[in-house]
Design a protein around this motif. Structure first.
Motif, PDB file in Angstrom:
ATOM      1  N   ASN A  71      -1.415  17.777   1.497  1.00  9.42           N
ATOM      2  CA  ASN A  71      -0.549  17.492   2.639  1.00  9.42           C
ATOM      3  C   ASN A  71       0.027  16.078   2.497  1.00  9.42           C
ATOM      4  N   LYS A  72       0.822  15.687   3.471  1.00 12.18           N
ATOM      5  CA  LYS A  72       1.498  14.386   3.427  1.00 12.18           C
ATOM      6  C   LYS A  72       0.494  13.233   3.528  1.00 12.18           C
ATOM      7  N   SER A  73      -0.581  13.436   4.276  1.00 16.81           N
ATOM      8  CA  SER A  73      -1.594  12.382   4.416  1.00 16.81           C
ATOM      9  C   SER A  73      -2.254  12.063   3.079  1.00 16.81           C
ATOM     10  N   GLU A  74      -2.523  13.101   2.280  1.00 19.37           N
ATOM     11  CA  GLU A  74      -3.119  12.872   0.965  1.00 19.37           C
ATOM     12  C   GLU A  74      -2.150  12.154   0.040  1.00 19.37           C
ATOM     13  N   LEU A  75      -0.867  12.449   0.179  1.00 24.54           N
ATOM     14  CA  LEU A  75       0.138  11.745  -0.619  1.00 24.54           C
ATOM     15  C   LEU A  75       0.189  10.275  -0.226  1.00 24.54           C
ATOM     16  N   LEU A  76       0.150   9.989   1.074  1.00 26.06           N
ATOM     17  CA  LEU A  76       0.126   8.600   1.535  1.00 26.06           C
ATOM     18  C   LEU A  76      -1.102   7.871   1.003  1.00 26.06           C
ATOM     19  N   LEU A  77      -2.243   8.530   1.041  1.00 22.91           N
ATOM     20  CA  LEU A  77      -3.472   7.943   0.512  1.00 22.91           C
ATOM     21  C   LEU A  77      -3.315   7.582  -0.958  1.00 22.91           C
ATOM     22  N   ASP A  78      -2.728   8.479  -1.737  1.00 21.40           N
ATOM     23  CA  ASP A  78      -2.552   8.203  -3.159  1.00 21.40           C
ATOM     24  C   ASP A  78      -1.578   7.049  -3.368  1.00 21.40           C
ATOM     25  N   CYS A  79      -0.562   6.956  -2.524  1.00 18.99           N
ATOM     26  CA  CYS A  79       0.384   5.837  -2.609  1.00 18.99           C
ATOM     27  C   CYS A  79      -0.328   4.514  -2.321  1.00 18.99           C
ATOM     28  N   TYR A  80      -1.175   4.501  -1.300  1.00 26.30           N
ATOM     29  CA  TYR A  80      -1.904   3.281  -0.961  1.00 26.30           C
ATOM     30  C   TYR A  80      -2.903   2.919  -2.058  1.00 26.30           C
ATOM     31  N   THR A  81      -3.550   3.941  -2.609  1.00 23.94           N
ATOM     32  CA  THR A  81      -4.509   3.693  -3.694  1.00 23.94           C
ATOM     33  C   THR A  81      -3.803   3.075  -4.894  1.00 23.94           C
ATOM     34  N   ARG A  82      -2.618   3.604  -5.220  1.00 28.12           N
ATOM     35  CA  ARG A  82      -1.816   3.043  -6.317  1.00 28.12           C
ATOM     36  C   ARG A  82      -1.472   1.587  -6.036  1.00 28.12           C
ATOM     37  N   THR A  83      -1.079   1.278  -4.804  1.00 28.91           N
ATOM     38  CA  THR A  83      -0.736  -0.093  -4.430  1.00 28.91           C
ATOM     39  C   THR A  83      -1.905  -1.036  -4.666  1.00 28.91           C
ATOM     40  N   LEU A  84      -3.067  -0.653  -4.179  1.00 34.20           N
ATOM     41  CA  LEU A  84      -4.241  -1.518  -4.309  1.00 34.20           C
ATOM     42  C   LEU A  84      -4.674  -1.649  -5.762  1.00 34.20           C
ATOM     43  N   ASP A  85      -4.566  -0.570  -6.529  1.00 33.40           N
ATOM     44  CA  ASP A  85      -4.866  -0.645  -7.967  1.00 33.40           C
ATOM     45  C   ASP A  85      -3.979  -1.682  -8.646  1.00 33.40           C
ATOM     46  N   ILE A  86      -2.678  -1.645  -8.332  1.00 30.40           N
ATOM     47  CA  ILE A  86      -1.721  -2.571  -8.935  1.00 30.40           C
ATOM     48  C   ILE A  86      -2.023  -4.005  -8.528  1.00 30.40           C
ATOM     49  N   CYS A  87      -2.245  -4.222  -7.237  1.00 30.96           N
ATOM     50  CA  CYS A  87      -2.508  -5.580  -6.749  1.00 30.96           C
ATOM     51  C   CYS A  87      -3.796  -6.155  -7.329  1.00 30.96           C
ATOM     52  N   GLU A  88      -4.819  -5.344  -7.407  1.00 29.46           N
ATOM     53  CA  GLU A  88      -6.090  -5.819  -7.982  1.00 29.46           C
ATOM     54  C   GLU A  88      -5.936  -6.160  -9.459  1.00 29.46           C
ATOM     55  N   SER A  89      -5.152  -5.351 -10.180  1.00 31.49           N
ATOM     56  CA  SER A  89      -4.910  -5.632 -11.596  1.00 31.49           C
ATOM     57  C   SER A  89      -4.123  -6.934 -11.767  1.00 31.49           C
ATOM     58  N   LEU A  90      -3.146  -7.169 -10.885  1.00 35.00           N
ATOM     59  CA  LEU A  90      -2.349  -8.394 -10.973  1.00 35.00           C
ATOM     60  C   LEU A  90      -3.197  -9.631 -10.680  1.00 35.00           C
ATOM     61  N   ILE A  91      -4.127  -9.519  -9.745  1.00 35.28           N
ATOM     62  CA  ILE A  91      -5.039 -10.638  -9.472  1.00 35.28           C
ATOM     63  C   ILE A  91      -5.862 -10.954 -10.713  1.00 35.28           C
ATOM     64  N   GLU A  92      -6.376  -9.914 -11.373  1.00 40.51           N
ATOM     65  CA  GLU A  92      -7.163 -10.107 -12.590  1.00 40.51           C
ATOM     66  C   GLU A  92      -6.316 -10.730 -13.695  1.00 40.51           C
ATOM     67  N   GLU A  93      -5.084 -10.261 -13.842  1.00 39.26           N
ATOM     68  CA  GLU A  93      -4.191 -10.824 -14.857  1.00 39.26           C
ATOM     69  C   GLU A  93      -3.898 -12.295 -14.568  1.00 39.26           C
ATOM     70  N   ALA A  94      -3.672 -12.613 -13.301  1.00 43.76           N
ATOM     71  CA  ALA A  94      -3.377 -13.990 -12.922  1.00 43.76           C
ATOM     72  C   ALA A  94      -4.545 -14.905 -13.243  1.00 43.76           C
ATOM     73  N   GLU A  95      -5.750 -14.447 -12.940  1.00 37.32           N
ATOM     74  CA  GLU A  95      -6.943 -15.247 -13.237  1.00 37.32           C
ATOM     75  C   GLU A  95      -7.102 -15.448 -14.740  1.00 37.32           C
ATOM     76  N   ALA A  96      -6.823 -14.397 -15.508  1.00 36.89           N
ATOM     77  CA  ALA A  96      -6.999 -14.460 -16.961  1.00 36.89           C
ATOM     78  C   ALA A  96      -5.994 -15.404 -17.612  1.00 36.89           C
TER      79      ALA A  96
END
Length: 215
Positions: A71-96
């Motif tokens: 359903n649409k809620s699961e799609l929104l969840l996956d979109c948010y999960t993708r966002t947080l994955d990207i942001c967390e990776s960028l924080i790690e890259e910045a630290e490195a």
């Protein structure tokens, strides 16, 4: 006799697509669905966005989306999960990458804006109550941890002398609020490129939070 599904020794010749290629193709399709859906969620909000619109932009039938999401809620969840994955990776890259805390904050901000503008919208995590109930707490924790990581950069920036001494949590909210607003007005066919927008905002960030003697 040569050719056909059987080799001369009787061994079966594989004629199906490699599972690795199938998985890669599926992930490309899923990522495109998330990008299109994120863009609509950002511009119109969750309630005003329909799966029919998502399907129409992608050029597929609505039932095809249900192959990937219930359903649409699961799609929104996956979109948010993708966002947080990207942001967390960028924080790690910045630290490195090292450098001052201001360098790291600018790297995170510039890359996040660039990704938002050049590779499809990243969903703004703002409508948590619209995702499945079981996922809300986990998303909240990840979102809070991301904010805390950014706050740590500002604290360390004051300590290493690269940022002004009077910045704090409101500054992070101000910076991220500006970043989150970009998907609402940016258009791929606009006059400013993704790189132009990222550089302009980062220059603004530098002038706003850099210590008087900072670079």
């Amino acid at each position: 006799m040569t050719g056909g599904p059987m080799a001369q020794g009787g061994a079966q010749i594989a004629t199906t697509t490699s599972p690795f290629k199938r998985d890669a193709l599926r992930m490309r399709k899923v990522d495109y669905i998330r990008q299109v859906a994120s863009d609509l969620f950002n511009r119109k909000g969750f309630d005003a966005t329909s799966l029919d619109e998502v399907a129409e932009i992608i050029g597929i039938s609505k039932p095809s989306i249900y192959y990937y999401y219930k359903n649409k809620s699961e799609l929104l969840l996956d979109c948010y999960t993708r966002t947080l994955d990207i942001c967390e990776s960028l924080i790690e890259e910045a630290e490195a990458k090292g450098g001052t805390s201001l360098d790291k904050l600018c790297y995170f901000t510039r890359e996040l804006i660039y990704l938002n503008c050049a590779h499809g919208s990243i969903a703004i995590v703002s409508e948590l109550n619209s995702v499945p109930d079981a996922a809300i707490e986990g998303l909240r924790k990840r979102n809070t941890a991301l904010t805390e990581n950014l706050l740590s950069l500002t604290k360390n920036g004051v300590a290493d002398g690269s940022m002004r001494s009077d910045i704090g949590k409101p500054t992070i909210y101000f910076i991220m609020g500006g970043v989150n607003w970009i998907p609402r007005w940016h258009r791929e066919d606009g006059t400013m490129s993704a790189e132009d927008i990222a550089n302009s905002y980062t220059e603004f960030l530098l002038r706003g939070v850099a210590a008087p003697d900072g670079n």
